[in-house]
Design an enzyme around this catalytic site. Structure first.
Site: not given
Length: 221
Positions: A87-89
Site C-alpha cells: 500500500i502507498c499511503l
C-alpha cells in the site's frame, strides 16, 4: 502505556463501535502483534459490496512506529500493488503519528478506495489505466471486487478465480489465444487483465493486425 495494553485497548474500541464497519482479529492469542483487519468497500465506488481483508503486523515500538499493512484481498487500485497487496499511503509511512490507531488506519484505507491518488502510485500500470481509460479501469476494478472480495454475490478467493470460462464468455476473449500466451510463461490473470485493458480479443488468424505484438509489448512492461 505498554504496546500490549495499547493493542488490547484498540481491539476493544473496535468491538465497541460496530457502526464503523471495521473489524480486527488476532491471528494467534499468544502473539497480538499479528492481526487481520476487515472493512467493506465504500459505496459509490467499483469496490462497493466487497469485503476487504488487510494483514497487519505491529512493530515492537508501536505506536511510535506505524503498523505494517498490506491487502490480503486482491484490489485493482493505483495505490495498491496488484501483485503483493503493498500500500502507498502516507500515514503508514512518514505521516504516521502515535495518536493514530489501527481503526483509523483501516478507515483511511477505506477512504483511499474512494479517492485514489494515481499521480503517486504503488502500481504504475494500474495508475496508467486509471488515467487513460477511467471506464475501463472501473470495469476491471468491479470485476476484481466480484472475484476476490465477494461483491455482487461473487465468491471471493480461489473458487471464483478458478472459473476462467466465465471470464472468456463475459468479455468475449478468445480462450485459445490466452492459452497460447500462457505457454510463453505469463499468467492467465495477467493476460486477461491486459487484453481487457487494451481491447484485444484474440491473436492469430482473424485478429487485428499487430494484436499479438501489442499484447506482448504490454505484458512485458
Amino acid at each position: 502505556m505498554s504496546r500490549a495494553r495499547r493493542i488490547a485497548k484498540e481491539l476493544q474500541a473496535v468491538q465497541d463501535d460496530p457502526q464503523a464497519g471495521i473489524d480486527l482479529e488476532v491471528i494467534n492469542d499468544a502473539d497480538i502483534s499479528h492481526l487481520k483487519g476487515y472493512f467493506d468497500g465504500p459505496s459509490g465506488t467499483p469496490y462497493e459490496g466487497g469485503r476487504y481483508q488487510v494483514d497487519i503486523e505491529i512493530p515492537q515500538d508501536y505506536p511510535f512506529k506505524p503498523p505494517k499493512m498490506k491487502f490480503d484481498t486482491k484490489v485493482y487500485h493505483p495505490n495498491i500493488s496488484s501483485q503483493t497487496g503493498a500500500i502507498c499511503l502516507d500515514i503508514l509511512k512518514d505521516k504516521w503519528s502515535p495518536v493514530l490507531t489501527l481503526k483509523a488506519s483501516l478507515i483511511s484505507l477505506q477512504s483511499l478506495l474512494t479517492t485514489p491518488e494515481p499521480t503517486n502510485p504503488q502500481d504504475a500500470e494500474v495508475a496508467k489505466h486509471y488515467l487513460s481509460d477511467r471506464k475501463g479501469f472501473d470495469n476491471t476494478a468491479k470485476y476484481w471486487a466480484k472475484v476476490y472480495a465477494g461483491a455482487d454475490g461473487g465468491a471471493s478467493g480461489t473458487a471464483a478465480a478458478s472459473k476462467p470460462v466465465d471470464v472468456f464468455e463475459q468479455y468475449g476473449i478468445d480462450r485459445e489465444s490466452v492459452k497460447a500466451i500462457e505457454n510463453m510463461g505469463f499468467t492467465q490473470e495477467r493476460i486477461i487483465e491486459v487484453m481487457r485493458r487494451t481491447g484485444i480479443k484474440k491473436i492469430g488468424p482473424g485478429a487485428q493486425e499487430g494484436a499479438e505484438d501489442r499484447l506482448l509489448e504490454e505484458l512485458l512492461k
